[in-house]
Design an enzyme around this catalytic site. Structure first.
Site, PDB file in Angstrom:
ATOM      1  N   ASN A  12     -30.339 -12.600 -21.634  1.00  0.00           N
ATOM      2  CA  ASN A  12     -31.310 -11.546 -21.954  1.00  0.00           C
ATOM      3  C   ASN A  12     -30.632 -10.214 -21.630  1.00  0.00           C
ATOM      4  O   ASN A  12     -30.548  -9.824 -20.466  1.00  0.00           O
ATOM      5  CB  ASN A  12     -32.582 -11.744 -21.114  1.00  0.00           C
ATOM      6  N   TRP A  13     -30.161  -9.575 -22.671  1.00  0.00           N
ATOM      7  CA  TRP A  13     -29.416  -8.322 -22.451  1.00  0.00           C
ATOM      8  C   TRP A  13     -30.317  -7.142 -22.111  1.00  0.00           C
ATOM      9  O   TRP A  13     -29.834  -6.068 -21.791  1.00  0.00           O
ATOM     10  CB  TRP A  13     -28.592  -7.986 -23.708  1.00  0.00           C
ATOM     11  N   LYS A  14     -31.617  -7.332 -22.265  1.00  0.00           N
ATOM     12  CA  LYS A  14     -32.577  -6.247 -22.012  1.00  0.00           C
ATOM     13  C   LYS A  14     -32.162  -5.016 -22.835  1.00  0.00           C
ATOM     14  O   LYS A  14     -31.685  -5.179 -23.962  1.00  0.00           O
ATOM     15  CB  LYS A  14     -32.682  -5.977 -20.510  1.00  0.00           C
ATOM     16  N   HIS A  95     -42.290 -11.598 -20.617  1.00  0.00           N
ATOM     17  CA  HIS A  95     -41.365 -11.195 -19.558  1.00  0.00           C
ATOM     18  C   HIS A  95     -42.065 -10.215 -18.618  1.00  0.00           C
ATOM     19  O   HIS A  95     -42.829  -9.351 -19.068  1.00  0.00           O
ATOM     20  CB  HIS A  95     -40.112 -10.545 -20.164  1.00  0.00           C
ATOM     21  N   GLU A  97     -41.097  -7.666 -17.139  1.00  0.00           N
ATOM     22  CA  GLU A  97     -40.838  -6.237 -17.387  1.00  0.00           C
ATOM     23  C   GLU A  97     -41.774  -5.705 -18.483  1.00  0.00           C
ATOM     24  O   GLU A  97     -42.169  -4.541 -18.441  1.00  0.00           O
ATOM     25  CB  GLU A  97     -39.355  -6.018 -17.729  1.00  0.00           C
ATOM     26  N   GLU A 167     -39.604 -17.115 -13.707  1.00  0.00           N
ATOM     27  CA  GLU A 167     -38.836 -15.960 -13.244  1.00  0.00           C
ATOM     28  C   GLU A 167     -39.618 -15.238 -12.145  1.00  0.00           C
ATOM     29  O   GLU A 167     -40.469 -14.388 -12.451  1.00  0.00           O
ATOM     30  CB  GLU A 167     -38.616 -14.976 -14.404  1.00  0.00           C
ATOM     31  N   GLY A 173     -33.144  -9.000 -10.971  1.00  0.00           N
ATOM     32  CA  GLY A 173     -32.336  -7.802 -10.796  1.00  0.00           C
ATOM     33  C   GLY A 173     -32.165  -7.374  -9.344  1.00  0.00           C
ATOM     34  O   GLY A 173     -31.746  -6.257  -9.069  1.00  0.00           O
ATOM     35  N   SER A 213     -31.614 -13.310 -10.931  1.00  0.00           N
ATOM     36  CA  SER A 213     -30.330 -13.146 -10.231  1.00  0.00           C
ATOM     37  C   SER A 213     -29.426 -14.372 -10.308  1.00  0.00           C
ATOM     38  O   SER A 213     -28.731 -14.710  -9.339  1.00  0.00           O
ATOM     39  CB  SER A 213     -30.564 -12.727  -8.774  1.00  0.00           C
ATOM     40  N   GLY A 234     -30.105 -12.269 -16.851  1.00  0.00           N
ATOM     41  CA  GLY A 234     -30.132 -10.851 -17.182  1.00  0.00           C
ATOM     42  C   GLY A 234     -28.780 -10.204 -16.914  1.00  0.00           C
ATOM     43  O   GLY A 234     -27.824 -10.355 -17.692  1.00  0.00           O
ATOM     44  N   GLY A 235     -28.668  -9.510 -15.786  1.00  0.00           N
ATOM     45  CA  GLY A 235     -27.477  -8.721 -15.454  1.00  0.00           C
ATOM     46  C   GLY A 235     -26.153  -9.443 -15.666  1.00  0.00           C
ATOM     47  O   GLY A 235     -25.221  -8.892 -16.267  1.00  0.00           O
TER      48      GLY A 235
HETATM   49  P1  13P Z   1     -31.415 -10.838 -13.702  1.00  0.00           P
HETATM   50  O1  13P Z   1     -30.572 -12.028 -14.029  1.00  0.00           O
HETATM   51  O2  13P Z   1     -30.731  -9.530 -13.900  1.00  0.00           O
HETATM   52  O3  13P Z   1     -32.045 -10.979 -12.333  1.00  0.00           O
HETATM   53  O4  13P Z   1     -32.631 -10.829 -14.753  1.00  0.00           O
HETATM   54  C1  13P Z   1     -33.343 -11.976 -14.953  1.00  0.00           C
HETATM   55  C2  13P Z   1     -34.214 -11.793 -16.117  1.00  0.00           C
HETATM   56  O5  13P Z   1     -35.116 -10.970 -16.102  1.00  0.00           O
HETATM   57  C3  13P Z   1     -33.921 -12.570 -17.325  1.00  0.00           C
HETATM   58  O6  13P Z   1     -34.949 -12.494 -18.241  1.00  0.00           O
END
Ligand code: 13P
Length: 254
Positions: A12-14, A95, A97, A167, A173, A213, A234-235
């Site tokens: 998930n590149w956001k 999600h 976010e 999640e 993050g 994470s 994510g990251g």
């Molecule tokens: P991180 O891996 O950056 O914690 O993000 C997780 C996430 O929100 C994947 O959708």
């Protein structure tokens, strides 16, 4: 419980990466992973067409959201038929976010899932508790309410195309991954809820992913948890070597 099989690892590149960087990032990941690895990338919408044009059999496109309606006067929105037309196979929904940036989002998730499943795509439904709820010990109750609200029984076509991602918000993050026992307990709870509400036969087929994470240092340990069927990353998915190592760790276990 879904027995170990091909893992689902979704990047998930956001809101990261420029379109012209997306191709080299994905091709770099391809170089570092075993041939059979399935690379699922959910980039910003603006990069989908470009990544689709690579026509690479190992790369599967995901989207980070969609509108619940197919077409109409919904300025700035993007629908399932549009994403499907671009070759998208997976759509992330619910999600945290998105939920946090607009509390009304919670009321749209069921219809979004319906729309994705109706289109024959895979819905990657996210749930997870915030830190204060985890600290109060009420995390399973919180997850139950999310599941009850978002996945009401008998509302979905093609329910076998549902994927659930646990999640915990406090792990996203933050570099603070959930402990193995915490992941095990919550995944078991989600499985039991699915089994009670949709039947064991279906529950046995729905993959449950962990997100929060995940990185190349903790991936192998998470991959070994028996009821983890993959990861939403994510990251760490923005770094090709990191992401490739995560993929390789999961494929080694399965
Ligand atoms: P991180 O891996 O950056 O914690 O993000 C997780 C996430 O929100 C994947 O959708």
């Amino acid at each position: 419980m879904l027995t170990k099989r091909e893992p689902l690892i979704i990047a998930n590149w956001k809101m990261n990466v420029l379109p012209n960087e997306a191709v080299s990032l994905v091709l770099e990941i391809c170089k570092q992973v075993s041939e059979q690895a399935k690379i699922i990338v959910a980039p910003p919408f603006t990069h989908l067409s470009l990544l689709g044009s690579l026509n690479n059999d190992n790369i599967f496109l995901g989207a980070q959201d969609c509108h619940e309606k197919d077409f109409g006067a919904f300025t700035s929105e993007i629908s399932c038929p549009m994403l499907k037309d671009l070759g998208v196979k997976y759509i992330i929904l619910g999600h945290s976010e998105k939920r946090l940036s607009n509390p009304l989002e919670n009321n749209r998730i069921t219809n979004k899932i319906k729309s994705v499943l109706q289109a024959g795509l895979k819905a990657v439904y996210c749930c997870g508790e915030p830190l204060d709820i985890r600290e109060s010990g009420k995390h399973l109750e919180f997850i139950k309410i999310q599941l009850q609200n978002d996945l009401p029984t008998n509302s979905f076509p093609n329910i076998e195309n549902l994927i659930i991602a646990y999640e915990p918000i406090w792990a996203i993050g933050t570099g603070k991954t959930a402990l193995n026992d915490q992941i095990l307990e919550t995944h078991e709870y989600i499985y039991d809820w699915l089994s009670d509400n949709y039947g064991k036969k279906l529950a046995d087929t729905i993959p449950i992913l962990y997100g929060g994470s995940v990185n190349s240092n903790n991936a192998a340990q998470i991959a070994h948890i028996p009821n983890v069927n993959g990861a939403l990353v994510g990251g760490a998915s923005l770094n090709p070597l990191e992401f490739a190592n995560i993929l390789n760790s999961f494929y080694l276990v399965n």
